[in-house]
Design an enzyme around this catalytic site. Sequence first.
Site, short mmCIF file in Angstrom:
data_model
loop_
_atom_site.label_atom_id
_atom_site.label_comp_id
_atom_site.label_asym_id
_atom_site.label_seq_id
_atom_site.Cartn_x
_atom_site.Cartn_y
_atom_site.Cartn_z
N TRP A 1 0.81 -1.22 0.00
CA TRP A 1 0.00 0.00 0.00
C TRP A 1 0.85 1.28 0.00
O TRP A 1 0.44 2.29 0.53
CB TRP A 1 -1.00 -0.01 1.16
CG TRP A 1 -1.89 -1.20 1.12
CD1 TRP A 1 -3.00 -1.38 0.34
CD2 TRP A 1 -1.76 -2.42 1.87
NE1 TRP A 1 -3.54 -2.62 0.54
CE2 TRP A 1 -2.81 -3.28 1.47
CE3 TRP A 1 -0.85 -2.87 2.82
CZ2 TRP A 1 -2.98 -4.55 2.01
CZ3 TRP A 1 -1.01 -4.13 3.35
CH2 TRP A 1 -2.07 -4.96 2.95
N HIS A 2 2.02 1.20 -0.61
CA HIS A 2 2.90 2.37 -0.68
C HIS A 2 2.99 2.89 -2.12
O HIS A 2 4.01 3.41 -2.54
CB HIS A 2 4.30 2.02 -0.18
CG HIS A 2 4.35 1.72 1.29
ND1 HIS A 2 5.49 1.26 1.92
CD2 HIS A 2 3.41 1.82 2.26
CE1 HIS A 2 5.24 1.08 3.22
NE2 HIS A 2 3.98 1.40 3.44
N TYR A 3 1.91 2.77 -2.87
CA TYR A 3 1.96 3.21 -4.26
C TYR A 3 2.07 4.73 -4.35
O TYR A 3 1.61 5.47 -3.48
CB TYR A 3 0.77 2.67 -5.07
CG TYR A 3 -0.59 2.76 -4.41
CD1 TYR A 3 -1.34 3.91 -4.46
CD2 TYR A 3 -1.14 1.64 -3.76
CE1 TYR A 3 -2.60 3.98 -3.88
CE2 TYR A 3 -2.40 1.70 -3.17
CZ TYR A 3 -3.12 2.88 -3.24
OH TYR A 3 -4.36 2.94 -2.66
N HIS A 4 2.68 5.20 -5.44
CA HIS A 4 3.02 6.61 -5.58
C HIS A 4 3.25 6.93 -7.06
O HIS A 4 3.34 6.03 -7.89
CB HIS A 4 4.28 6.92 -4.77
CG HIS A 4 5.44 6.02 -5.10
ND1 HIS A 4 5.57 4.77 -4.54
CD2 HIS A 4 6.48 6.14 -5.96
CE1 HIS A 4 6.65 4.17 -5.01
NE2 HIS A 4 7.23 4.98 -5.90
#
Length: 590
Positions: free
Chosen positions: A524-527
């Site tokens: 859940w660290h998408y960017h």
Amino acid sequence: MAAPGLRGSSVALVLAATVLGSFYLRPAVSQQQGQGEEAAGEEEEAQRQRYNFRFVRHARDAPLVSHYNYIVVGGGTAGCPLAATLSERSRVLLLERGGYPYGNRNVSSEYHFADALADTSPRSPAQRFVSEDGVVNARARVLGGGSCLNAGFYTRASSEYVRAAGWDARLVNASYRWVERELVFRPDVPRWQGALREGLLQAGVTPDNGYTVDHVPGTKIGGTIFDSAGRRHTAADFLRGANPRRLTVFLHATVSQVLFRRRGTHIPVAYGVVFTDPMGVQHRVYLRGVGRSEVILAAGTLGSPQLLMLSGVGPRAHLEKHGVRAVVDRPMVGQGVADNPMNSVFVPSPVPVALSLVQVVGVTRFGSFIEGVSGSQFGIPLHSRRRAHSFGMFSPMAMRRAAEVMRGLDRRAFRGGFILEKILGPLSTGHVELRSTDPHANPAVTFNYFRDPRDVERCVRGIQTIERVVRSRAFSRFTYANATAMDVAFDRAALAKFLNLLPRHPRDTRPLQQYCRDTVMTIWHYHGGCHVGPVVDPDYRVIGVAGLRVVDSSTFKYSPGTNPQATVMMLGRYMGLKIQEEGWRPGPRN
């Protein structure tokens, strides 16, 4: 070298979860949802009064037309500190598509992004989606954003990251301290986390950095947004320090368009937004004093590129394909999106293990970060009727069928913890595209996990490090000596249908490179999607238009530190102060 564990989180199981989850999704607006929203609105009103957030209202109560100095779209991890800071001097409107976090049973120490895969209630604080890669994921939908749902770990970006971003280091440090005074705590480290820490040191992830919120190589204990009583603190807490006479927050407000008009024959100028409430009523908000006021997107990696494209800012051919008139052709909007691949291993324990989220991290020098979570069957009601959660935060099968099967396993099979590795960067990138012109729907997302072979090699070295940790003397209390000892305790083969295990099974001969690809999950660290340079300038103004900025994780090329929430919060405060310093002089960029 043989891969650790039996075949665990296979692509087939991920796809099965996707199919099952699709049966639970509801239309964006329906009569049933409208009734649910009305009841939810009454409860939120009571909570608003309790927490003295009189400036927080339901979107249905918004006027059809209103005017503000700043319109912030997205009340998440960046939007809340940004709006609170801007309210010190200006009239600010904060629009959030989700609901209220306080008093919401789904925003707690137990609820996590993974729970969104099975949660279809109208008040779910996250929205499930599946990337085009076939990996199940979730997107925050609540005031406070991802800080209401994550594992709570807090760590700053490295000094190298700050320099590369071109930020003012003194203002960055001041902004981090502002965040930390409000909601960062030092965790109490239970024995399992302590063993993980010592195991990392014995595995060569040195030096021992003790407790620190700085991002430095070696092993450390990081900060947490959970206090000593286990209560979660979120980015929404920053609104308590806002000026209540200058800030207005509307919840359940879905923005569909940024409004533009041309300044003479020159570039388009943002002058307002359109949003809808849950009953489908449209509301218009205009900037007060166009040229000295701004619309600021803080809708996140999926939301900000999507809203730019829905508003006509993006790749012209793609916009025209969906019937959207191009206001300005920006080919790189939605490009360069990345999600740090995560691979986890479940380590069964012969002794009971206390519940813990991420507290310890090993920052390796080869580009892999090692973390862990543990304890208490992870909430699975194996032999009871109490409320079911997904199997912890690191299983891709947060679905009822999987939970039903796992109920039949021995309780001892679920004692233990997950040790995971997340890679730096990553170097593999993808894109966000419109799936439709419905602002309630998630866009199409492709992350291209492990496309770059350098990402694969980082994963391999991370898994090898996990193996050394599990075999270390420090961790011996919390692991079986070998597969035979594990088989005596419980049905190891049955558990291996659902989880990746250590010690590894000799029959699993996959190369580690393939193992990484087979077991990839999201952390859940998408960017990315609105990078500095091709989409926004160094002051986060959208290039080619005036009066519009993007301030959130979509501007990051790489994920900062081991966990990004600290830097996203910092950026909200940092840019709020920078915009104030500009004295309302937003300069257009052609």
